[in-house]
Design a protein around this motif. Structure first.
Motif, short mmCIF file in Angstrom:
data_model
loop_
_atom_site.label_atom_id
_atom_site.label_comp_id
_atom_site.label_asym_id
_atom_site.label_seq_id
_atom_site.Cartn_x
_atom_site.Cartn_y
_atom_site.Cartn_z
N LEU A 143 0.86 -1.18 0.00
CA LEU A 143 0.00 0.00 0.00
C LEU A 143 0.89 1.23 0.00
CD1 LEU A 143 -2.67 -1.13 2.60
CD2 LEU A 143 -2.86 -1.13 0.11
N GLU A 144 0.66 2.12 -0.95
CA GLU A 144 1.53 3.28 -1.10
C GLU A 144 0.72 4.43 -1.70
OE1 GLU A 144 4.89 3.57 -4.24
OE2 GLU A 144 5.80 2.71 -2.44
N GLY A 145 0.53 5.49 -0.92
CA GLY A 145 -0.16 6.67 -1.43
C GLY A 145 -1.55 6.41 -1.97
N GLY A 146 -2.32 5.57 -1.33
CA GLY A 146 -3.69 5.28 -1.78
C GLY A 146 -3.75 4.31 -2.95
N ASN A 147 -2.64 3.70 -3.31
CA ASN A 147 -2.58 2.72 -4.39
C ASN A 147 -2.08 1.38 -3.86
OD1 ASN A 147 -3.15 4.70 -6.42
ND2 ASN A 147 -1.00 5.30 -6.39
N LEU A 148 -2.40 0.33 -4.57
CA LEU A 148 -1.75 -0.95 -4.38
C LEU A 148 -0.64 -0.97 -5.43
CD1 LEU A 148 -1.69 -3.63 -2.84
CD2 LEU A 148 -3.20 -4.57 -4.59
#
Length: 179
Positions: free
Chosen positions: A135-140
């Motif tokens: 999970l990174e900045g609202g993304n997978l």
């Protein structure tokens, strides 16, 4: 006359220690289906309009450079890295649905080695392995790295050396082996 009888092929690891399988990627997508699925490679993120242009599965038999028979299953996911209109990155759920639709028609081994073929449509396709999604900045986000060539006999020898040195290091009270 050439004897085409099948030799006894020992099982080989399905995936390298730092690769993930399609099953592991689908599990990560299932855990965060609404998040955008963003692949990164070569220092940048894939374009928001990317497509999955092909998913293929294969069972391979080979002879390595040391004369050792090898056998493995591999799944290839082809990504077309393009910008298309105002599209956003596909969601993890959509990616999982596409892979599952493919599995209705093509037998996919959940533990098979996973390789991504990536191209922008102009440059040649490049082969990549995938790291564990995060999970990174609202993304997978799934980091892709170029899949290098290797010498399997050398790799096995190096792994054996590493295991031998780890097991036979100086004994401590916390050591699990060499007691």
């Amino acid at each position: 006359m050439l004897d085409l009888a099948k030799p006894e092929i020992p099982p080989s690891p399905q995936i390298a220690a730092d690769d993930i399988s399609i099953g592991a990627l689908l599990a990560a997508c299932d855990a965060a289906p609404a998040l955008p699925l963003v692949f990164t490679y070569g220092g940048h993120s894939i374009q928001p309009g990317y497509h999955i242009t092909e998913v293929k599965a294969g069972a391979f038999s080979a002879l390595d450079c040391g004369g050792n028979p090898e056998a493995w299953s591999e799944i290839f996911v082809q990504l077309w890295d393009i910008v298309e209109g105002d599209r956003t990155h596909m969601t993890a759920g959509k990616f999982a649905a596409i892979i599952r639709k493919v599995s209705d028609h093509v037998a996919l081994d959940a533990n098979a080695r996973l390789t991504f073929e990536v191209s922008d449509g102009a440059a040649p396709m490049q082969l990549h392995c995938a790291d564990t999604p995060r999970l990174e900045g609202g993304n997978l986000t799934v980091a892709l790295a170029p899949r290098p060539a290797s010498c399997k006999p050398r790799d096995r020898w190096l792994e054996a050396q590493k295991e031998a040195s780890a097991c036979c290091a100086p004994v401590s009270s916390k050591s699990a082996c060499c007691r």
